[in-house]
Design an enzyme around this catalytic site. Structure first.
Site, PDB file in Angstrom:
ATOM      1  N   THR A  91      55.368  40.401  43.259  1.00 14.32           N
ATOM      2  CA  THR A  91      55.981  38.586  42.364  1.00 14.32           C
ATOM      3  C   THR A  91      55.953  38.572  41.104  1.00 14.32           C
ATOM      4  O   THR A  91      57.164  38.021  40.514  1.00 14.32           O
ATOM      5  CB  THR A  91      54.308  37.819  42.458  1.00 14.32           C
TER       6      THR A  91
ATOM      7  N   GLU B  11      42.635  40.355  45.403  1.00 11.83           N
ATOM      8  CA  GLU B  11      41.720  39.395  46.363  1.00 11.83           C
ATOM      9  C   GLU B  11      41.055  40.683  48.004  1.00 11.83           C
ATOM     10  O   GLU B  11      41.148  39.367  48.783  1.00 11.83           O
ATOM     11  CB  GLU B  11      42.695  37.821  45.900  1.00 11.83           C
TER      12      GLU B  11
ATOM     13  N   ASP C 239      37.111  36.771  37.834  1.00 13.47           N
ATOM     14  CA  ASP C 239      38.057  36.524  38.398  1.00 13.47           C
ATOM     15  C   ASP C 239      39.289  37.008  37.519  1.00 13.47           C
ATOM     16  O   ASP C 239      39.750  36.106  37.400  1.00 13.47           O
ATOM     17  CB  ASP C 239      38.561  35.600  39.582  1.00 13.47           C
TER      18      ASP C 239
END
Lengths: 541, 261
Positions: A183, A201, A310
């Site tokens: 991305t 993930e 995270d």
């Protein structure tokens, strides 16, 4: 000298450097972007030649035609509606009057930077079974010579001809079906395209790659999780390193004098279940300093050892030469997702400072070596553990900025919290592998979100500008002593870089989840930001 | 062919031909719900939150309210999960995931919304309806099917999103948990005059209220002397005016308020 004349003169100087006259209709738009032009990108502020503006990633422009005195008169110049309806996270590039805008899912459009009119559009063909965690995002391109380089959601790197939009080469970086995607805007280093990977993930093994700009052939790959032949591999229990994540999903920075590429790494996987990967989990949640030619690691610094929340270290490394403890330092400034603001020596990786800039309840402090001293009972549990910051972090991938004029670091900061859970998880290639989850505790309106100005020498907060209810936008600073940013409420706004006072705002109708840029065309400074599905450009009359 | 496999094939065919619009969920047993919860955690939790109450990471919507933005039927929900919603961050589930798993996720989501049949209701809904309009004075602020006031949430379908225990808590301790939409804002203009009203919306630069006379107001924050949030509910606790039995009646009435009622 009037400000306008000064800007025109500045632009004219830059045109000499680039050999181009940007006034519409008087000369061709776009000229090849050489390596030398990229090195001196700050010297041609009428262009925006790379994701963070320059290799130092300060997201600072020398343009000052729009300044604290007149930004209140800013008007909409044009808008470009992206045809695919989604949420734009793009940072456009501007090269001699041509703007390059990436669009969801993996498309690219060239438009006239003066009017918003389209030159061409490239649509990347994608499979229908993508493995992406967080939306169909693309954040921008890199340019070298006559070629643009773009990441795609199917984990390819493509080269597009800047004048025609034609595809020049298309290289598979990794197999998307295994959970890899791309991305972020690549970064040019000499004749190479340095580019990262997403998939933290999905139990990937992260890496940073470099490709030959001409051929698309891979020149080096540095894994962000060392293999079993390296001693740091022992920071992972058992075979957990194979599925340990540590992606590289935002753009890094480069110091030409040191010839070092700096890149942040993301969370270890599975995200919330640390029992499945005991140890520090190197080099997740770190910044890596790599040799620009070989990818060999010079040093690393891990912000959050054994992360279980995270808290990716996926922020833009800002390189700034500042005075620290009375000494000039080649510094790296980093407001981390873990809510601490760090200053490192970017030549050596030496830790200089680590203080909270947003609400945090997980660490007592950062010790002298830069390692967090964790508080007890902050790990995710079966029943949930409430910890600050939230999974969004003290900040996230949202670009910060640094102004050499004010000496201040500007960051979009969030004082949130989340309830973190842990669960067993089984790795299956191409499927999510997160080992738990998190839940927002209260409505978002209950938390404070603000643009904060931080003195990097002390981590002292000089001012903050609060945003209701929240922002996921990047920040731009300019020589006009203006800081631009936006919010999910759809506002785009300008603040006084010295005081944080609001100078101008406009409602754009949909969330601003991108970073602003500034450039000049026809001698007039413009400010551009994407909001919702539209790219807006503003200027003075 | 086992019965289970036959059902799966049938469902697949239905989804392919009619977009599953006419299909019923064939996987609704207890184990299906548990499997659905597990699958939800794998595929959906990052955006929709661990307990489906909306996620912080990508701002996915709360799925526990009994209403979905894109569909009003479980079969429609199948299409949304299977194919995604074009132009949004809601992507279709991985094509390798079977239709059975999609239905199990739906079973799990369905279990998060209150079920009329499961409720242990002590009160009388007809009596509760009379209390709503009469002694309880609820209709002064709340609408049901177009009748009532504007100073509280529309309750026409409240039974779909709140179970009896939650309704009891709402009635007896209305300030325990107040959504930001129902906070009160006290605004002081530059001239010192004050406007108070319910917070319809607030952003960085503006706020919009509805006052006690149900008039709408918009303000630019920069022109105000002050503005303050009052995070308690403007609703009086029912315990002050209603007996325990009357509260039970009111709960029975409120819980009966659904789309089909």
């Amino acid at each position: 000298m009037k400000r306008l004349a000064m800007v025109v003169a500045l632009a004219a100087c830059a045109q000499v450097a680039s050999g181009q006259e940007p006034a519409s209709g008087t000369a061709p738009s776009f000229s090849p972007v050489t390596w030398e032009r990229l090195l001196d990108a700050a010297e041609e502020p009428h262009n925006w030649l790379m994701y963070s503006g320059t290799f130092s990633s300060q997201r600072f422009s020398r343009l000052d035609q729009i300044n604290a005195g007149n930004v209140g008169d800013l008007k909409l110049k044009w808008a470009y509606q992206i045809p695919v309806i989604d949420r734009a996270e793009t940072t456009p590039l501007v090269v001699d009057g041509v703007m390059f805008v990436t669009e969801a899912p993996s498309n690219l459009t060239a438009i006239d930077a003066a009017t918003g009119g389209v030159y061409w559009r490239y649509e990347h063909e994608l499979p229908d079974d993508l493995r992406i965690c967080c939306g169909r995002n693309n954040r921008g391109v890199a340019v070298l010579g006559n070629t643009l380089f773009m990441s795609t959601l199917d984990a390819h790197l493509v080269a597009i001809d800047a004048r025609s939009g034609n595809l020049l080469w298309n290289t598979e970086v990794a197999e998307y079906s295994q959970g890899y995607s791309k991305t972020a805007a690549p970064l040019i280093v000499k004749d190479k395209v340095v580019t990262g990977i997403a998939g933290g993930e999905f139990g990937i093994r992260g890496f940073l790659d470099s490709y030959n700009a001409e051929s698309g052939a891979r020149e080096w790959r540095t894994y962000t999780i060392p293999g079993p032949d390296h001693p740091d591999n022992r920071s992972w229990s058992g075979e957990s390193w194979r599925t340990g994540g540590s992606p590289t999903w935002i753009t890094g920075s480069y110091d030409p004098e040191l010839d070092l590429v700096y890149w942040g790494t993301g969370n270890p996987g599975p995200d919330y279940n640390g029992e499945m990967r005991l140890g520090d989990n190197l080099y997740s949640d770190s910044v890596l300093a790599l040799d620009g030619d070989t990818g060999e690691m010079s040093w690393y610094f891990q912000f959050t050892p054994h992360d279980v929340h995270d808290w990716d270290a996926i922020q833009i490394p800002i390189l700034a030469d500042i005075e620290f403890d009375g000494q000039p330092r080649k510094a790296m400034l980093w407001a981390n997702r873990n809510a601490f603001f760090y200053v490192l020596d970017r030549a050596t990786g030496e830790f200089l400072l680590g203080e909270p800039y947003a609400r945090q309840t997980w660490a007592e402090r950062i010790d002298d070596q830069g390692r967090p001293v964790r508080l007890p009972d902050t790990f995710p549990t079966e029943d949930g553990t409430v910890v600050s910051p939230s999974v969004l972090g003290g900040t996230n991938w949202w670009s910060p900025a640094f102004s050499p004029r004010t000496g201040l670091f500007y960051v979009n900061a969030f004082d949130g919290e989340a309830d973190y859970f842990v669960r067993e998880d089984d790795y299956e290639a191409g499927f999510r592998f997160i080992g738990g989850g998190q839940q927002q505790v209260e409505a978002i309106d209950n938390y404070v979100n603000a643009i904060r100005a931080i003195d990097p020498a002390t981590a002292e907060r000089r001012w903050e500008f609060r945003i209701t209810p929240q922002s996921r936008a990047g920040v731009l600073a300019t020589a006009g002593d203006v800081v631009f940013s936006g919010g999910i409420d759809g506002y785009f706004f300008a603040l006084d870089a010295e005081t944080g006072e609001e100078l101008w705002h406009m409602q754009l109708g949909r969330l601003v989840q991108a970073a602003p840029i500034t450039y000049a065309v026809n001698g007039e400074q413009q400010v551009t930001v994407a909001a919702g599905n539209v790219v807006y450009t503003f200027g003075l009359d | 062919m086992s019965r289970l496999l036959a059902v799966t094939v049938l469902v697949t065919a239905a989804a392919a031909t009619a977009g599953a619009q006419d299909a019923e969920n064939p996987f609704t047993d207890g184990p299906d719900r548990r499997m659905g919860e597990t699958s939800f955690r794998v595929h959906c939790t990052l955006c929709h939150g661990y307990d489906a109450q909306g996620g912080a990471e990508t701002n996915g919507p709360d799925l526990t309210t009994g209403r979905f933005r894109r569909t009003s039927t479980l079969a429609g929900l199948f299409d949304v999960i299977r194919n995604g919603v074009p132009g949004t961050a809601m992507l279709g589930i991985n094509p390798d995931v079977s239709d059975r798993v999609v239905w199990q996720i739906i079973t799990y989501l369905d279990s998060l919304t209150p079920n009329l049949a499961d409720a242990d209701l002590r009160g009388d809904a007809v009596a509760g309806r009379a209390l709503f309009a009469g002694k309880g004075n609820c209709a002064a602020c709340h609408m049901v099917d177009g009748d009532g006031g504007r100073l509280g949430p529309d309750l026409s379908r409240v039974g779909e999103r709140r179970d009896p225990d939650e309704l009891r808590a709402d009635l007896l301790d209305p300030s325990a948990e107040v959504e930001p939409r129902w906070w009160t804002m006290t605004v002081m203009r530059a001239d010192g005059s004050v406007v108070e009203g319910l917070r319809m919306n607030e952003d960085t630069f503006t706020l919009r209220l509805i006052d006690a006379d149900e008039q709408l107001w918009a303000f630019s924050k920069g022109r105000l002397r002050s503005f303050d949030r009052v995070r308690t509910s403007s609703m009086p606790a029912a315990g002050g005016t209603l007996t325990d039995a009357e509260v039970d009646d009111l709960i029975a009435y409120l819980f009966s308020l659904r789309k089909e009622s």
